[in-house]
Scaffold this motif. Structure first.
Motif, PDB file in Angstrom:
ATOM      1  N   GLY A 153     -29.085 -37.348   5.016  1.00  0.00           N
ATOM      2  CA  GLY A 153     -30.142 -36.449   5.468  1.00  0.00           C
ATOM      3  C   GLY A 153     -31.235 -37.194   6.201  1.00  0.00           C
ATOM      4  O   GLY A 153     -31.444 -38.388   5.982  1.00  0.00           O
ATOM      5  N   THR A 154     -31.923 -36.482   7.074  1.00  0.00           N
ATOM      6  CA  THR A 154     -33.002 -37.110   7.848  1.00  0.00           C
ATOM      7  C   THR A 154     -34.205 -37.461   6.982  1.00  0.00           C
ATOM      8  O   THR A 154     -35.122 -38.144   7.451  1.00  0.00           O
ATOM      9  N   ASP A 155     -34.240 -36.993   5.741  1.00  0.00           N
ATOM     10  CA  ASP A 155     -35.320 -37.364   4.826  1.00  0.00           C
ATOM     11  C   ASP A 155     -34.990 -38.641   4.063  1.00  0.00           C
ATOM     12  O   ASP A 155     -35.719 -39.021   3.137  1.00  0.00           O
ATOM     13  N   GLY A 156     -33.896 -39.312   4.428  1.00  0.00           N
ATOM     14  CA  GLY A 156     -33.488 -40.543   3.753  1.00  0.00           C
ATOM     15  C   GLY A 156     -32.407 -40.346   2.723  1.00  0.00           C
ATOM     16  O   GLY A 156     -31.954 -41.314   2.099  1.00  0.00           O
ATOM     17  N   THR A 157     -31.950 -39.124   2.535  1.00  0.00           N
ATOM     18  CA  THR A 157     -30.881 -38.844   1.570  1.00  0.00           C
ATOM     19  C   THR A 157     -29.608 -39.595   1.959  1.00  0.00           C
ATOM     20  O   THR A 157     -29.197 -39.593   3.116  1.00  0.00           O
ATOM     21  N   SER A 158     -28.983 -40.254   0.962  1.00  0.00           N
ATOM     22  CA  SER A 158     -27.694 -40.909   1.155  1.00  0.00           C
ATOM     23  C   SER A 158     -26.948 -40.839  -0.174  1.00  0.00           C
ATOM     24  O   SER A 158     -27.214 -41.616  -1.097  1.00  0.00           O
ATOM     25  N   LEU A 159     -26.030 -39.876  -0.263  1.00  0.00           N
ATOM     26  CA  LEU A 159     -25.352 -39.610  -1.519  1.00  0.00           C
ATOM     27  C   LEU A 159     -23.841 -39.577  -1.325  1.00  0.00           C
ATOM     28  O   LEU A 159     -23.348 -39.359  -0.219  1.00  0.00           O
ATOM     29  N   ARG A 160     -23.132 -39.784  -2.437  1.00  0.00           N
ATOM     30  CA  ARG A 160     -21.682 -39.583  -2.483  1.00  0.00           C
ATOM     31  C   ARG A 160     -21.364 -38.664  -3.642  1.00  0.00           C
ATOM     32  O   ARG A 160     -21.829 -38.879  -4.760  1.00  0.00           O
TER      33      ARG A 160
END
Length: 666
Positions: free
Chosen positions: A452-459
């Motif tokens: 996400g552009t808010d810094g989200t980085s998930l798996r």
């Protein structure tokens, strides 16, 4: 929306001269005097008595117009419309009466007659801005009602009385205690207001019971006659801690109004100190409706003192050495020739106020003003359902939250009532499913990467092929699904600019890499390897697939039907495969990842499940050899040959790493 104040004064003076010059009786003169000093309720009764005894038709017509003006000022728009119409029917000559009537009809939601009356006025005064604005306001009102804001609005039945209840302010910024103004029977000021006809107002306090989940019966803020007196008290503002309060007091001397003044008091151990007058304007000037900024450095208030734009304006005074001084007008972006009242300064710096002149739904509307970087204000109507065709004013927010209270006398109210509002949080959620593109079955244990552009980085890992998650507002997301033995697929969700909650639902299809994958709609000129224009959009999808799967290498496989010689078909299919490769290279795909291979007619198509569903003469697994095809009808043969004429690709490897040749030494 009121007329220009100066213009109204001219009408009033003319009316005064007419009555006195014609020898009007004492009742008419008393009515004029009450009207002049703002005792509108008292003036209405006097005008009525004078009209009943008056035989002169001209004077009775003037009385009707004056009564309409008084009802207009106290916000009784339906009765005002009745008397404006009466005056016009009796021959009242000033065309401004038509504009007044149109405004009252609009506030009473009689839009059809209002539009007709505006147009009658425009026939007399072509191009008048107020009339044109009134017609536009009707259009905007219908637009606001058709597209309401997200505010949920409800009356507060436990607090409201049969009398006026208005101008709430939260104690300490919390949502469980509120101070408001009321003329209810419990007020200490038992005199009847000559402005509204109700008892004098006092300040009341109400608290919310957590156990009962309702507001308790309101009580007088002060029963020791320190704040609440025999005068009228109301329209207060509090410091963030609730320890300091500035409120409005209207004083009277022998039933004559001395004007509205501001007083300051402080609370210690539950007791209020003796109020001290806030010397923010001259002694002869009116100051009312105070509002402190969150840090207490600024005091907003309402006054009609010289230097304004007409009617009542909002002013601001800076705190200097413990006192508020040097008031300045907030300017024409906020103030108008009409009335701007009941300011409220929110903890985020936004300013709220009510106006009967800015574009609105009728009567007083609530507006939000945001200060720009250059110090100017941007003002917007809060729309429906916060605003209505009636009077809406006196808004207050709970500190740090998107909820609060305001005042309205809209339909369903018993006068001025308190309404609570809340803007529910926007909830964004995604529900996704990951499928095997060939079998249509959901893929359990597939991996989903979310960025996400808010810094989200998930798996995430799918369970029975499904996954869920909540999304943040004002964010753009990419979802990529992958699993060994499949090509990846992706989807996107964007919450930027969304005004309402939303559920995103999408399906991701992973293509197995253990069999050739058909490229749909890849077509060539007859007997040629020249790609037709419509084929390129399909190939762009392959480009996206290769970019999404950067570690795979593929073989482009071109096939023909059995018509023609073997040699011709081999050469044609090879050139067609190469045409596809050349196009992919033009689009930025590395040549190292691509192999072109023509198979001619040597690899007949095995019928897929989807093809078997589409053609009832085929079964899944049928191999479309020349022998098989020749047993079909002529029409079926053409269909089978078309299926064999195809371009496919298959994955050769999944561990590609770009190789760059070293620059030769010089």
């Amino acid at each position: 929306m009121g007329m220009n104040r100066y213009f109204r004064l001219l009408i009033f003076l003319f009316f005064t001269v007419v009555l006195f010059s014609c020898g009007a009786g004492k009742m008419g003169r008393d009515a004029l005097l009450s009207h002049e000093i703002g005792e509108y309720y008292k003036a209405i009764e006097k005008y009525r008595k004078a009209s009943r005894k008056e035989k002169d038709r001209v004077k009775r017509r003037e009385y009707a117009y004056a009564i309409a003006e008084c009802y207009h000022y106290i916000g009784d728009y339906e009765r005002a419309a009745l008397y404006y119409r009466n005056a016009i029917r009796r021959g009242y000559g000033d065309p401004a009466a038509l504009l007044d009537l149109a405004e009252m009809l609009r506030s009473a939601q009689d839009y059809e007659e209002a539009i007709e009356t505006y147009r009658m006025y425009l026939d007399t005064i072509p191009g008048d801005e107020r009339a044109r604005a009134g017609l536009e306001a009707i259009r905007k009102t219908q637009e606001w009602v058709a597209n309401p804001s997200r505010h949920i609005v409800n009356p507060i039945k436990e607090i409201n009385s049969r009398e006026s209840d208005y101008a709430p302010v939260f104690v300490g910024g919390r949502d469980n205690e509120v101070i408001f103004t009321s003329s209810r029977k419990a007020s200490t000021g038992k005199k009847e207001s000559m402005i509204t006809g109700q008892d004098y107002t006092d300040l009341f306090r109400a608290t919310f019971s957590i156990q009962r989940q309702k507001w308790e019966q309101p009580q007088l803020l002060d029963e020791n006659f320190v704040i609440n007196t025999g005068e009228e008290e109301g329209a207060a503002t509090l410091s963030p801690t609730g320890e300091q309060m500035i409120f409005t007091r209207c004083r009277y001397d022998k039933s004559q109004a001395l004007g509205a003044e501001l007083y300051s008091t402080s609370q210690s151990r539950g007791s209020w100190s003796d109020p001290i007058k806030v010397q923010v304007v001259g002694d002869s000037l009116i100051a009312a409706h105070p509002a402190l900024s969150y840090d207490g450095s600024e005091l907003y208030f309402v006054s009609d003192m010289p230097g304004g734009f007409g009617g009542k304006d909002i002013w601001k005074a800076e705190k200097v050495g413990g006192a508020y001084a040097n008031p300045v007008n907030l300017g024409e972006a906020i103030n108008t020739p009409g009335d701007e009242m009941f300011p409220f300064s929110r903890d985020n710096g936004e300013l709220y106020f009510s106006s009967n002149y800015h574009m609105g739904m009728g009567g007083l509307d609530i507006f939000r003003a945001v200060k720009n970087d250059d110090g100017t204000w941007t003002v917007e109507n809060m729309g429906y359902p916060v605003n209505s065709p009636s009077d809406d004013f006196g808004i207050a927010y709970v500190e740090g939250e998107n909820k609060g209270m305001f005042t309205s006398n809209r339909k369903g109210s018993r006068g001025d009532d308190l309404y609570e509002f809340v803007v529910p949080p926007k909830i964004f959620r995604v529900d996704g499913e990951v499928f095997d593109k060939e079998t249509g079955n959901r893929i359990d244990g597939a991996n989903v990467r979310i960025i996400g552009t808010d810094g989200t980085s998930l798996r995430l890992r799918t369970q029975d092929g499904k996954f869920q998650m909540k999304l943040q507002p004002e964010t753009e997301y990419i979802f990529a699904a992958f699993k060994d033995g499949y090509l990846r697929d992706k989807a996107s969700a964007n919450t930027i600019g969304l005004e309402d909650s939303k559920d995103f639902r999408f399906e991701l299809f992973l293509t197995p890499t253990d069999a050739p994958i058909k490229l749909d709609n890849i077509n060539y000129e007859f007997g040629s390897w020249e790609l037709l224009p419509q084929s390129k959009s399909s190939l762009d999808t392959l480009v996206a697939t290769l970019m999404l799967n950067p570690t795979i290498t593929i073989e482009i496989m071109s096939h023909t039907d059995h018509v023609g010689s073997d040699q011709f078909n081999f050469e044609l299919s090879q050139k067609r495969a190469q045409s596809v490769v050349d196009y992919l290279i033009e689009k930025g795909i590395s040549p190292q990842r691509l192999v072109a291979k023509g198979y001619g007619e040597t690899w007949p198509k095995a019928v897929t499940r989807d093809q078997a569903r589409q053609y009832d003469f085929l079964k899944r697994g049928d191999e479309l050899t020349e022998e098989f095809i020749l047993k079909l009808t002529e029409e079926q043969q053409e269909t089978a040959r078309a299926i064999n004429r195809r371009t496919e690709f298959r994955v050769l490897s999944t561990d590609f790493i770009e190789r760059f040749d070293a620059e030769p030494e010089r």
